[in-house]
Motif scaffolding. Structure first.
Motif, mmCIF file in Angstrom:
data_model
loop_
_atom_site.group_PDB
_atom_site.id
_atom_site.type_symbol
_atom_site.label_atom_id
_atom_site.label_comp_id
_atom_site.label_asym_id
_atom_site.label_seq_id
_atom_site.Cartn_x
_atom_site.Cartn_y
_atom_site.Cartn_z
ATOM 1 N N LEU A 128 24.441 -59.100 -42.409
ATOM 2 C CA LEU A 128 25.263 -57.901 -42.316
ATOM 3 C C LEU A 128 24.529 -56.631 -42.729
ATOM 4 C CD1 LEU A 128 28.066 -56.588 -41.868
ATOM 5 C CD2 LEU A 128 28.589 -57.139 -44.265
ATOM 6 N N LYS A 129 23.585 -56.740 -43.652
ATOM 7 C CA LYS A 129 22.998 -55.558 -44.289
ATOM 8 C C LYS A 129 22.398 -54.548 -43.309
ATOM 9 C CE LYS A 129 21.917 -53.372 -48.162
ATOM 10 N NZ LYS A 129 21.058 -52.263 -47.720
ATOM 11 N N PRO A 130 21.635 -54.952 -42.276
ATOM 12 C CA PRO A 130 21.106 -53.946 -41.351
ATOM 13 C C PRO A 130 22.203 -53.165 -40.623
ATOM 14 C CG PRO A 130 19.873 -55.989 -41.140
ATOM 15 C CD PRO A 130 21.072 -56.291 -41.998
ATOM 16 N N PHE A 131 23.292 -53.837 -40.266
ATOM 17 C CA PHE A 131 24.414 -53.137 -39.637
ATOM 18 C C PHE A 131 25.055 -52.169 -40.618
ATOM 19 C CE2 PHE A 131 28.992 -52.784 -38.931
ATOM 20 C CZ PHE A 131 29.020 -52.238 -37.656
ATOM 21 N N TYR A 132 25.265 -52.608 -41.851
ATOM 22 C CA TYR A 132 25.826 -51.728 -42.882
ATOM 23 C C TYR A 132 24.965 -50.473 -43.035
ATOM 24 C CZ TYR A 132 27.137 -50.007 -47.505
ATOM 25 O OH TYR A 132 27.521 -49.207 -48.550
ATOM 26 N N ASP A 133 23.652 -50.652 -43.127
ATOM 27 C CA ASP A 133 22.748 -49.509 -43.276
ATOM 28 C C ASP A 133 22.807 -48.593 -42.059
ATOM 29 O OD1 ASP A 133 21.922 -50.462 -45.735
ATOM 30 O OD2 ASP A 133 20.118 -51.436 -44.957
ATOM 31 N N GLU A 134 22.953 -49.185 -40.879
ATOM 32 C CA GLU A 134 23.067 -48.401 -39.644
ATOM 33 C C GLU A 134 24.301 -47.509 -39.678
ATOM 34 O OE1 GLU A 134 24.222 -49.421 -35.018
ATOM 35 O OE2 GLU A 134 22.946 -50.840 -36.097
ATOM 36 N N VAL A 135 25.423 -48.073 -40.094
ATOM 37 C CA VAL A 135 26.670 -47.296 -40.167
ATOM 38 C C VAL A 135 26.547 -46.186 -41.202
ATOM 39 C CG1 VAL A 135 29.110 -47.394 -40.867
ATOM 40 C CG2 VAL A 135 28.163 -49.146 -39.335
ATOM 41 N N MET A 136 25.995 -46.517 -42.357
ATOM 42 C CA MET A 136 25.913 -45.548 -43.436
ATOM 43 C C MET A 136 24.946 -44.401 -43.135
ATOM 44 S SD MET A 136 28.069 -46.183 -45.698
ATOM 45 C CE MET A 136 29.241 -47.494 -45.981
ATOM 46 N N SER A 137 23.906 -44.686 -42.397
ATOM 47 C CA SER A 137 22.912 -43.655 -42.111
ATOM 48 C C SER A 137 23.187 -42.901 -40.818
ATOM 49 C CB SER A 137 21.511 -44.275 -42.037
ATOM 50 O OG SER A 137 21.430 -45.200 -40.963
ATOM 51 N N GLY A 138 24.144 -43.392 -40.021
ATOM 52 C CA GLY A 138 24.435 -42.780 -38.740
ATOM 53 C C GLY A 138 25.230 -41.485 -38.867
ATOM 54 N N SER A 139 25.347 -40.778 -37.754
ATOM 55 C CA SER A 139 26.020 -39.475 -37.752
ATOM 56 C C SER A 139 27.509 -39.563 -37.435
ATOM 57 C CB SER A 139 25.340 -38.545 -36.733
ATOM 58 O OG SER A 139 25.400 -39.109 -35.422
ATOM 59 N N ASP A 140 27.989 -40.745 -37.025
ATOM 60 C CA ASP A 140 29.410 -40.888 -36.696
ATOM 61 C C ASP A 140 30.264 -40.687 -37.942
ATOM 62 O OD1 ASP A 140 29.207 -41.681 -33.851
ATOM 63 O OD2 ASP A 140 28.172 -43.428 -34.680
ATOM 64 N N GLU A 141 31.351 -39.962 -37.779
ATOM 65 C CA GLU A 141 32.208 -39.631 -38.930
ATOM 66 C C GLU A 141 33.414 -40.541 -39.062
ATOM 67 O OE1 GLU A 141 33.217 -35.514 -38.672
ATOM 68 O OE2 GLU A 141 31.191 -34.842 -39.154
ATOM 69 N N ASN A 142 33.875 -41.109 -37.952
ATOM 70 C CA ASN A 142 35.054 -41.971 -37.988
ATOM 71 C C ASN A 142 34.687 -43.308 -37.355
ATOM 72 O OD1 ASN A 142 37.203 -39.933 -38.905
ATOM 73 N ND2 ASN A 142 36.306 -38.914 -37.114
ATOM 74 N N ILE A 143 34.605 -44.333 -38.198
ATOM 75 C CA ILE A 143 34.110 -45.641 -37.764
ATOM 76 C C ILE A 143 35.181 -46.688 -38.033
ATOM 77 C CG2 ILE A 143 32.313 -47.377 -38.046
ATOM 78 C CD1 ILE A 143 31.500 -44.101 -39.507
ATOM 79 N N LEU A 144 35.509 -47.457 -36.996
ATOM 80 C CA LEU A 144 36.478 -48.537 -37.123
ATOM 81 C C LEU A 144 35.750 -49.863 -36.921
ATOM 82 C CD1 LEU A 144 39.440 -49.411 -37.382
ATOM 83 C CD2 LEU A 144 39.712 -48.962 -34.947
#
Length: 202
Positions: A128-144
């Motif tokens: 899971l960790k690479p996906f978590y890091d991707e979400v946290m570092s990405g520019s998207d503001e609203n993530i479901l």
């Protein structure tokens, strides 16, 4: 500010027939589809006018939950294998009773595997960790994010900055249909507004 909403998939057939979930590909029950529809209706009101990106496990029960919700949000779920439930190996396709009677290694540490061909909690964490890091570092503001109970308990620990070893003492685990709202503020502070809120399925 980043707004992350996690949804644990709604009622699946394996919740009603005594079978193991894990990587077995179960459909939602009729009630599960209705619960997902309710979640979608409520999230539509909360997210009105906002751009949303949606990720889902590719296992049927999560994908079907995501598709019901997506009808109301005008988005297409992006399927990610990283969001699959923890793989329990050879007990997939077996009953929960069979699992209990045939465990090869009780989980006393985060490195133990119930079955030799399955994942430990650390294995699932590392997946899971690479996906978590991707979400946290990405520019998207609203993530479901639509996923599974065990996997989302790992997400919760990561979000709170806990190490994988925290599972010796803490397990923030929800129920089918639980919705959580998390906010990452501009100063980096992680806030949880709701955790595993079951009112969305009603």
């Amino acid at each position: 500010m980043k707004h992350i909403i996690t949804v644990q998939h709604t009622q699946s057939v394996h919740h009603t027939n005594g079978m193991v979930g894990s990587w077995t590909d179960w459909d939602l029950t009729d009630l599960g589809r209705e619960q997902a529809d309710h979640i979608g209706r409520k999230l539509k009101d909360e997210l009105s006018g906002k751009d949303v990106i949606m990720y889902s496990s590719d296992l049927k029960r999560a994908q079907q939950t995501a598709e019901e919700i997506a009808k109301y949000l005008g988005v297409k779920p992006i399927l990610r294998q990283e969001l699959r439930e923890r793989n329990l190996g050879k007990c997939c396709g077996k009953s929960v009773q069979w699992l209990r009677e045939n465990i090869e290694c009780p989980e006393k540490t985060v490195d133990d595997r119930l079955f030799s061909d399955g994942e430990s909690r650390r294995d699932a964490w590392n997946r899971l960790k690479p996906f978590y890091d991707e979400v946290m570092s990405g520019s998207d503001e609203n993530i479901l994010i639509v996923s599974h109970g065990d996997l989302l308990s790992i997400w919760n620990a990561m979000y709170l900055g806990l190490p994988v070893e925290s599972f010796y003492k803490v397990d923030i685990h929800g129920a089918a249909g639980g919705v959580s709202h998390m906010f990452v503020h501009d100063d980096g502070k992680h806030q949880i507004k709701n955790i595993n809120d079951m009112s969305y399925i009603l």
